[in-house]
Design an enzyme around this catalytic site. Structure first.
Site, mmCIF file in Angstrom:
data_model
loop_
_atom_site.group_PDB
_atom_site.id
_atom_site.type_symbol
_atom_site.label_atom_id
_atom_site.label_comp_id
_atom_site.label_asym_id
_atom_site.label_seq_id
_atom_site.Cartn_x
_atom_site.Cartn_y
_atom_site.Cartn_z
ATOM 1 C CD GLN A 18 -3.041 -1.213 2.364
ATOM 2 O OE1 GLN A 18 -2.560 -1.816 3.216
ATOM 3 N NE2 GLN A 18 -4.018 -0.326 2.299
ATOM 4 C CG HIS A 112 -0.872 -6.097 5.155
ATOM 5 N ND1 HIS A 112 -0.854 -5.310 6.433
ATOM 6 C CD2 HIS A 112 -2.068 -5.969 4.624
ATOM 7 C CE1 HIS A 112 -1.920 -4.415 6.377
ATOM 8 N NE2 HIS A 112 -2.561 -4.932 5.357
ATOM 9 C CG ASN A 156 -3.431 -7.236 7.964
ATOM 10 O OD1 ASN A 156 -3.287 -6.569 8.891
ATOM 11 N ND2 ASN A 156 -4.261 -7.049 6.909
ATOM 12 C CD GLU A 157 -8.043 -6.818 8.129
ATOM 13 O OE1 GLU A 157 -8.576 -6.939 7.247
ATOM 14 O OE2 GLU A 157 -8.279 -5.706 8.771
HETATM 15 C C1 GCO Z 1 -7.347 -4.108 5.745
HETATM 16 C C2 GCO Z 1 -5.822 -3.912 5.978
HETATM 17 C C3 GCO Z 1 -5.524 -2.692 5.702
HETATM 18 C C4 GCO Z 1 -6.590 -1.729 5.083
HETATM 19 C C5 GCO Z 1 -7.390 -0.940 6.273
HETATM 20 C C6 GCO Z 1 -8.343 -0.283 5.499
HETATM 21 O O1 GCO Z 1 -8.199 -4.485 6.693
HETATM 22 O O2 GCO Z 1 -7.956 -4.337 4.942
HETATM 23 O O3 GCO Z 1 -5.200 -4.423 7.148
HETATM 24 O O4 GCO Z 1 -4.797 -2.798 4.703
HETATM 25 O O5 GCO Z 1 -6.069 -0.710 4.156
HETATM 26 O O6 GCO Z 1 -8.089 -1.907 6.940
HETATM 27 O O7 GCO Z 1 -9.423 -0.648 4.951
#
Ligand code: GCO
Length: 413
Positions: A18, A112, A156-157
């Site tokens: 990003q 990520h 991440n997520e």
């Molecule tokens: C996600 C990520 C970030 C996003 C943020 C805003 O949650 O998708 O960790 O990369 O940019 O959450 O939407």
């Protein structure tokens, strides 16, 4: 209570794809350049953070923040399967060193969303051997970087694909997805193209949970000795009416990863809004509620609810690894931070073990398929010149960090 415990981490986050720019060897770069594509625009130079990281970290520290959460990019570190780039690893050593030089705690995310294109070309996370490949990348990276890492997350997520099945504000046209996928496969000469965002949530989830535990072992084998956790997306899920599917949604989207986090050193939560769930699934925003640039409800109370939800299920420390709002009106961001943190202080008063608040995001950046339109940053970035402009919300959060408490708004000026 408006004070935070001593040693509370105050920071801001970014993710490699990003902000770094020209992540040309990643699966997402390929997808951004397909026609048709889901992406409103390609990432291109992003925020040129790959070259400007030292100034950006200095700026973060000068605001009063003491933590920087960022990700290292697999597509740069392992540009071809099994071939590792020492120069890319050295780059991340310099990023970590810049954090330490500025008195900033680095929190590293190993994955990520973006993958090397060769990984996508093998089918990505849906393939059984995906975990082996990820673990090898983690091992190699920590061997080079581990002594400088203070805290790390594997993923991440990782529960995002499961969440996307439910949320109604993401309207992804299926035919574009198919055509984009076919074109991406052709572009890299592969039979398939397995991208994290668009994967089959069930398959992906099983493989990633197993990979998380194995990667955690690898990261903990040294050098260095740092806690390892996982950061999950966790929204405030509200049941509406009788026979709401809320509990089913939570069981699918959150429970498996909360169980995985319970066997980790910490849980990171990333909360943005509330979701109302009826008997057929998500209902979307309630008419009349303010919306963010992402199209979801402006709902700062969600953070407190999510913290309480997580704390009832895990016994490990919790970090807020993302919280933030997409808006062009920075005064709404200040209000969002103030209200969200009010919720955090109530959780702390009730004995919930929250260790830090990391705002999303340090910079206005590339918001995936939405391109550069949504503005999540504490700092604005001029898209032509890359010039950084600190927003009032950055000073507001920085002042809270310096005082380790929420002062009166008047004091901030
Ligand atoms: C996600 C990520 C970030 C996003 C943020 C805003 O949650 O998708 O960790 O990369 O940019 O959450 O939407």
């Amino acid at each position: 209570m408006t004070s935070f415990p001593p040693g509370f981490l105050w920071g801001a986050a970014t993710a490699a794809h990003q902000v770094e720019g020209n992540n040309v060897n990643s699966d997402l770069w390929v997808l951004e350049h397909c026609n048709p594509t889901l992406f409103e625009e390609p990432s291109l130079d992003a925020c040129d953070h790959y070259h400007r990281f030292a100034d950006d970290i200095r700026l973060l520290a000068s605001l009063g923040l003491n933590t920087y959460r960022f990700s290292i990019e697999w597509a740069r570190i392992e540009p071809e399967q099994g071939r590792f780039s020492v120069s890319a690893l050295d780059h991340y050593r310099r990023v970590l060193a810049a954090c330490h030089e500025n008195g900033v705690t680095p929190m590293v995310t190993f994955y990520h969303f973006s993958s090397p294109r060769w990984f996508a070309g093998m089918g990505g996370w849906e393939k059984r051997n995906a975990g082996d490949l990820f673990v090898r990348y983690c091992e190699r990276s920590t061997r080079h970087l581990g002594d400088l890492i203070t805290s790390a997350s594997t993923f991440n997520e990782p529960n995002l694909p499961m969440l996307l099945r439910w949320i109604s504000n993401v309207d992804i046209p299926f035919t574009t997805v198919l055509r984009m996928g076919r074109q991406a496969s052709r572009a890299i000469g592969a039979g398939q193209f397995g991208c994290f965002f668009l994967g089959d949530g069930d398959k992906l989830q099983n493989h990633m949970i197993a990979a998380h535990h194995r990667a955690m072992e690898a990261l903990k084998s040294g050098p260095g000795d740092y806690p390892v956790g996982v950061n999950i997306t966790l929204q405030d899920e509200q049941a509406v009416g009788q026979n709401s599917k809320r509990d089913k949604k939570c069981a699918e989207v959150y429970e498996p990863w909360l169980a995985a986090a319970s066997r980790s050193d910490f849980l990171g939560i990333q909360t943005y809004t509330r979701c109302r769930v009826g008997k057929k699934g998500d209902l979307g925003p309630e008419p009349g509620v303010e919306l963010t640039q992402m199209g979801y409800e402006y709902w700062p109370d969600a953070l407190e609810v999510s913290l309480r939800y997580a704390a009832a299920r895990v016994r490990v420390p919790i970090y807020i690894t993302e919280s933030g709002v997409a808006t062009d009106d920075d005064s709404r961001r200040i209000d969002f931070i103030r209200q969200s943190l009010g919720g955090v202080t109530r959780c702390l008063a009730d004995g919930i073990d929250v260790r830090g608040y990391i705002h999303w995001s340090l910079l206005d950046n590339f918001e995936w398929i939405y391109g550069y339109r949504p503005k999540f940053g504490l700092i604005a970035v001029n898209r032509e010149t890359q010039e950084r402009t600190v927003k009032p919300s950055a000073h507001y959060l920085g002042e809270i960090a310096r005082q380790n408490r929420i002062p009166d708004l008047a004091v901030i000026g």
